[in-house]
Design a protein around this motif. Structure first.
Motif, mmCIF file in Angstrom:
data_model
loop_
_atom_site.group_PDB
_atom_site.id
_atom_site.type_symbol
_atom_site.label_atom_id
_atom_site.label_comp_id
_atom_site.label_asym_id
_atom_site.label_seq_id
_atom_site.Cartn_x
_atom_site.Cartn_y
_atom_site.Cartn_z
ATOM 1 N N VAL A 387 -8.529 8.996 -1.738
ATOM 2 C CA VAL A 387 -9.317 10.180 -1.383
ATOM 3 C C VAL A 387 -8.768 11.361 -2.173
ATOM 4 C CG1 VAL A 387 -9.966 9.332 0.895
ATOM 5 C CG2 VAL A 387 -7.839 10.589 0.634
ATOM 6 N N THR A 388 -9.372 12.530 -1.986
ATOM 7 C CA THR A 388 -9.072 13.661 -2.852
ATOM 8 C C THR A 388 -7.598 14.037 -2.848
ATOM 9 O OG1 THR A 388 -11.283 14.511 -2.445
ATOM 10 C CG2 THR A 388 -9.679 16.042 -3.386
ATOM 11 N N LYS A 389 -6.962 14.107 -1.709
ATOM 12 C CA LYS A 389 -5.600 14.604 -1.620
ATOM 13 C C LYS A 389 -4.598 13.561 -1.165
ATOM 14 C CE LYS A 389 -6.605 18.807 -2.901
ATOM 15 N NZ LYS A 389 -6.113 19.348 -4.185
ATOM 16 N N GLY A 390 -4.933 12.306 -1.187
ATOM 17 C CA GLY A 390 -3.975 11.311 -0.748
ATOM 18 C C GLY A 390 -4.581 9.926 -0.727
ATOM 19 N N VAL A 391 -4.027 9.082 0.158
ATOM 20 C CA VAL A 391 -4.466 7.703 0.296
ATOM 21 C C VAL A 391 -4.646 7.389 1.768
ATOM 22 C CG1 VAL A 391 -3.827 5.291 -0.053
ATOM 23 C CG2 VAL A 391 -3.322 6.975 -1.824
ATOM 24 N N MET A 392 -5.724 6.676 2.091
ATOM 25 C CA MET A 392 -5.966 6.237 3.467
ATOM 26 C C MET A 392 -5.792 4.731 3.529
ATOM 27 S SD MET A 392 -6.951 9.196 4.755
ATOM 28 C CE MET A 392 -7.904 8.988 6.238
ATOM 29 N N ILE A 393 -5.015 4.242 4.515
ATOM 30 C CA ILE A 393 -4.871 2.819 4.766
ATOM 31 C C ILE A 393 -5.800 2.468 5.934
ATOM 32 C CG2 ILE A 393 -3.309 0.938 5.302
ATOM 33 C CD1 ILE A 393 -2.704 2.292 2.662
ATOM 34 N N VAL A 394 -6.780 1.595 5.670
ATOM 35 C CA VAL A 394 -7.806 1.271 6.664
ATOM 36 C C VAL A 394 -7.670 -0.199 7.066
ATOM 37 C CG1 VAL A 394 -10.278 1.197 7.162
ATOM 38 C CG2 VAL A 394 -9.358 2.977 5.654
ATOM 39 N N ASP A 395 -7.530 -0.448 8.379
ATOM 40 C CA ASP A 395 -7.532 -1.803 8.920
ATOM 41 C C ASP A 395 -8.951 -2.094 9.390
ATOM 42 O OD1 ASP A 395 -7.327 -4.129 10.514
ATOM 43 O OD2 ASP A 395 -5.187 -3.741 10.820
ATOM 44 N N ILE A 396 -9.680 -2.964 8.652
ATOM 45 C CA ILE A 396 -11.096 -3.165 8.960
ATOM 46 C C ILE A 396 -11.288 -4.027 10.204
ATOM 47 C CG2 ILE A 396 -11.772 -2.864 6.564
ATOM 48 C CD1 ILE A 396 -11.993 -5.863 6.305
ATOM 49 N N ASP A 397 -10.213 -4.695 10.659
ATOM 50 C CA ASP A 397 -10.331 -5.481 11.900
ATOM 51 C C ASP A 397 -10.119 -4.599 13.129
ATOM 52 O OD1 ASP A 397 -10.880 -7.743 10.490
ATOM 53 O OD2 ASP A 397 -8.833 -8.544 10.564
ATOM 54 N N THR A 398 -9.032 -3.806 13.110
ATOM 55 C CA THR A 398 -8.742 -2.939 14.271
ATOM 56 C C THR A 398 -9.444 -1.599 14.151
ATOM 57 O OG1 THR A 398 -6.767 -2.000 13.216
ATOM 58 C CG2 THR A 398 -6.490 -4.038 14.481
ATOM 59 N N LYS A 399 -10.023 -1.310 12.981
ATOM 60 C CA LYS A 399 -10.725 -0.042 12.718
ATOM 61 C C LYS A 399 -9.795 1.165 12.779
ATOM 62 C CE LYS A 399 -15.135 -1.800 14.465
ATOM 63 N NZ LYS A 399 -14.627 -3.161 14.662
ATOM 64 N N LYS A 400 -8.499 0.953 12.557
ATOM 65 C CA LYS A 400 -7.542 2.061 12.534
ATOM 66 C C LYS A 400 -7.401 2.597 11.106
ATOM 67 C CE LYS A 400 -4.749 0.606 16.501
ATOM 68 N NZ LYS A 400 -3.386 0.230 16.981
ATOM 69 N N VAL A 401 -7.293 3.938 11.018
ATOM 70 C CA VAL A 401 -7.161 4.600 9.725
ATOM 71 C C VAL A 401 -5.877 5.423 9.730
ATOM 72 C CG1 VAL A 401 -8.198 6.213 8.081
ATOM 73 C CG2 VAL A 401 -9.664 4.721 9.462
ATOM 74 N N LYS A 402 -5.040 5.236 8.727
ATOM 75 C CA LYS A 402 -3.776 5.954 8.626
ATOM 76 C C LYS A 402 -3.689 6.625 7.268
ATOM 77 C CE LYS A 402 1.234 5.208 8.503
ATOM 78 N NZ LYS A 402 2.318 4.196 8.544
ATOM 79 N N ARG A 403 -3.330 7.916 7.276
ATOM 80 C CA ARG A 403 -3.195 8.652 6.021
ATOM 81 C C ARG A 403 -1.778 8.494 5.476
ATOM 82 N NH1 ARG A 403 -5.268 12.854 3.077
ATOM 83 N NH2 ARG A 403 -7.032 13.106 4.481
ATOM 84 N N THR A 404 -1.690 8.284 4.163
ATOM 85 C CA THR A 404 -0.404 8.239 3.472
ATOM 86 C C THR A 404 -0.356 9.403 2.496
ATOM 87 O OG1 THR A 404 -0.209 5.850 3.639
ATOM 88 C CG2 THR A 404 1.064 6.911 1.912
ATOM 89 N N ASN A 405 0.650 10.253 2.633
ATOM 90 C CA ASN A 405 0.781 11.417 1.758
ATOM 91 C C ASN A 405 1.615 11.050 0.541
ATOM 92 O OD1 ASN A 405 0.840 13.942 0.660
ATOM 93 N ND2 ASN A 405 2.384 14.758 2.060
ATOM 94 N N THR A 406 1.013 11.117 -0.643
ATOM 95 C CA THR A 406 1.741 10.765 -1.873
ATOM 96 C C THR A 406 2.425 11.979 -2.493
ATOM 97 O OG1 THR A 406 -0.275 11.087 -3.182
ATOM 98 C CG2 THR A 406 0.183 8.868 -2.358
ATOM 99 N N ASP A 407 2.274 13.151 -1.895
ATOM 100 C CA ASP A 407 3.064 14.331 -2.270
ATOM 101 C C ASP A 407 2.903 14.732 -3.738
ATOM 102 O OD1 ASP A 407 4.783 16.407 -1.683
ATOM 103 O OD2 ASP A 407 6.555 15.312 -2.359
ATOM 104 N N SER A 408 1.672 14.684 -4.238
ATOM 105 C CA SER A 408 1.479 15.110 -5.628
ATOM 106 C C SER A 408 0.631 16.375 -5.720
ATOM 107 C CB SER A 408 0.796 14.007 -6.433
ATOM 108 O OG SER A 408 -0.535 13.838 -6.000
ATOM 109 N N GLY A 409 -0.195 16.602 -4.710
ATOM 110 C CA GLY A 409 -1.062 17.766 -4.750
ATOM 111 C C GLY A 409 -2.175 17.659 -5.757
#
Length: 572
Positions: A387-409
């Motif tokens: 995504v624009t400002k980072g990375v999203m980890i999506v579990d398509i079975d549990t439908k959980k979404v977690k943002r990962t900050n790559t700290d680059s801006g």
């Protein structure tokens, strides 16, 4: 071109000569003054040189130097050794800020001065240069450098040998062509001589026929007729001859006579008019060059198995998928992925959503996300989404979404997963990131904008649409090979001009979509072969995304706007 390369590597060659002979030195008789004595207004010759201080010391001053605790670990060498190796010492100051190097950035593999650190690397993992430099003399890096220098010299020698051989071959080719031209002329001359002989022989035969008929008649008349027949014949022939003479006299203008003429063959005229030359001398330019041997690239190349030929690759349609529009809005599918579970996932950039379809092609679920462009599978049920400002980890079975900050801006574009890490394309670089967001390495690129990236083992693939070139590099940024095709230009059929998607199979072959041409091509694992494997007949209409599944050996391709996608089994 070779001379330019030779100049650029002159210093490397000098270093290699020093290692081999130990004789690369300044002029005989050169002396170095003691710097501390010079500070006191004295002029003394130095006997030892301190590499750390960058100064020479006489015997007295060097004792003071050794007494100081902080200076005891400095590296001292004789003036003779210093003079021999002085031209090999590299500038220890930053070329931009003219300040001494003090730090090392492992993420960018860069040596920094204080200002470099403050301006560009304040968020990076920094170490003191003095700490990371310990053990450099006995490190494998120095051995690798020496091997690389020797390999480079060997490559130059082989280049000279090939150049000499090429000149010899050209001279031989010139002589061969001369001999062939003479041979063609000789064959033509022989053929024309034969034609002439045949024609003259035919002339002689027909002339003899014309003169022979009359002579043979009178010879037979004299030989075989009786006296009575001859007597009667003389009078009858005389009467006939008299009448003929009258007719000849009366019809002189209508006289018929035998004559000989040459009726030339029209092909002969055509030959003389159309044959402008025996042939053309063609200069063929070969792009086969000396392949420089680089030991550092050998390991990456060993990790890829190769097909005997990409002609053996066959795609068999498994089934098709139809993605429905979101609230009757126009779609823009920019990426897709096929998971080991055989579920398929699509990115709808226009409507900022992630679409999941089941193994049988039926709709599963969708996720509303922010401005999303690319995705990559990270395990059986999880995907990473750029995504624009980072990375999203999506579990398509549990439908959980977690943002990962790559700290680059910086904005994120292409993303792929390999070797347990994420490879994320941003402006002018590829960042290698752990799943928790920790950046382990940055690989700078020669261009500012790359939209898609693919990884297989130790090899990284990306496309520069400005130069219409597929680049293949290792994790140090060294180029392994390239593939150029005019169809690799930035697509014009998309409303938003994104790049060209690609993915790699287990053998290192590269699958690439060509949106403007409604095609998918496969490029061999060495870049030497390519062919079209899908086209309009396979319902391609602006293909935008492509994904290869290592576990199922299947290929997924989707179109940008009509919702069409197909899964193929790959056979070879």
């Amino acid at each position: 071109m070779f001379e330019d390369q030779k100049k650029r590597t002159l210093k490397i060659v000098k270093i290699n000569k020093y290692h081999q002979f130990g004789r690369y030195s300044m002029a005989e008789g050169t002396t170095v003054n003691c710097e501390p004595c010079g500070y006191d207004g004295l002029s003394k010759s130095a006997h030892l040189w301190c590499n750390d201080c960058g100064e020479g010391f006489c015997d007295k001053c060097v004792k003071e130097h050794k007494r100081t605790k902080i200076l005891r670990c400095h590296h001292l060498i004789s003036i003779t050794d210093y003079l021999r190796s002085a031209e090999l010492f590299f500038d220890e100051n930053c070329e931009h800020h003219k300040e001494p190097f003090e730090f090392f950035c492992s993420q960018h593999d860069s040596i920094l001065c204080l200002k470099c650190f403050q301006e560009h690397h304040s968020k990076c993992k920094i170490s003191k240069l003095s700490e990371v430099a310990k053990g450099s003399k006995t490190s494998t890096a120095l051995t690798d450098l020496e091997n690389e220098i020797q390999s480079t010299n060997q490559n130059f020698a082989e280049y000279h040998e090939d150049e000499d051989k090429s000149n010899t071959d050209l001279k031989q080719q010139e002589q061969n062509i001369r001999d062939e031209v003479y041979n063609i002329r000789r064959k033509i001359n022989n053929h024309l001589d034969q034609l002439q002989e045949n024609l003259l022989r035919d002339l002689e035969i027909k002339y003899n026929i014309c003169t022979k008929n009359v002579n043979e008649y009178f010879s037979a008349f004299k030989m075989y007729a009786s006296e009575k027949q001859v007597f009667i014949g003389i009078r009858q022939i005389g009467n006939i001859l008299y009448k003929q003479k009258q007719e000849v006299g009366n019809n002189l203008l209508n006289q018929t006579k035998l004559s000989l003429e040459l009726k030339t063959n029209d092909d002969e005229k055509s030959l003389l008019l159309d044959l402008k030359s025996f042939g053309d001398i063609v200069v063929r330019e070969s792009f086969e060059t000396v392949k420089f041997k680089d030991p550092s690239k050998k390991q990456a190349q060993l990790n890829i198995q190769k097909h005997d030929s990409i002609d053996r690759i066959i795609l068999q349609l498994h089934h098709s998928v139809k993605i429905k529009n979101y609230l009757s809005k126009t779609m823009s599918l920019t990426a897709c992925a096929i998971l080991p579970s055989k579920k398929v996932v699509f990115v709808d950039n226009e409507n900022r959503r992630l679409i999941v379809h089941n193994e049988d092609g039926s709709f599963g679920v969708d996720f509303k996300l922010e401005d999303v462009f690319d995705l990559t599978p990270v395990c059986r049920s999880k995907i990473a989404v750029g995504v624009t400002k980072g990375v999203m980890i999506v579990d398509i079975d549990t439908k959980k979404v977690k943002r990962t900050n790559t700290d680059s801006g910086k904005a994120k574009w292409g993303i792929c997963y390999g070797n347990g890490k994420l490879y994320i394309v941003s402006y002018g670089e590829i960042r290698i990131v752990d799943l928790d967001g920790t950046v382990s390495k940055c690989i700078p690129l020669q261009i500012s904008v790359v939209f898609n990236v693919a990884v297989r083992n130790d090899t990284i693939y990306y496309i520069n649409t400005d130069t219409e070139t597929l680049h293949v590099i290792d994790h140090s940024g060294n180029q392994l090979w390239t593939f150029h095709d005019i169809r690799l230009k930035r697509p014009t059929c998309f409303r938003s001009q994104f790049s060209i998607s690609l993915d790699i199979d287990n053998h290192g072959n590269v699958f690439i979509v060509l949106p403007d041409y409604d095609q998918v091509i496969v490029v061999s694992s060495d870049g030497q072969q390519h062919r079209v494997i899908l086209d309009k007949s396979n319902n391609l209409k602006g293909p935008s995304g492509i994904s290869y599944c290592q576990e199922t050996h299947q290929l997924l391709v989707c179109n940008v706007s009509d919702g069409g996608a197909s899964i193929y089994d790959i056979k070879s």
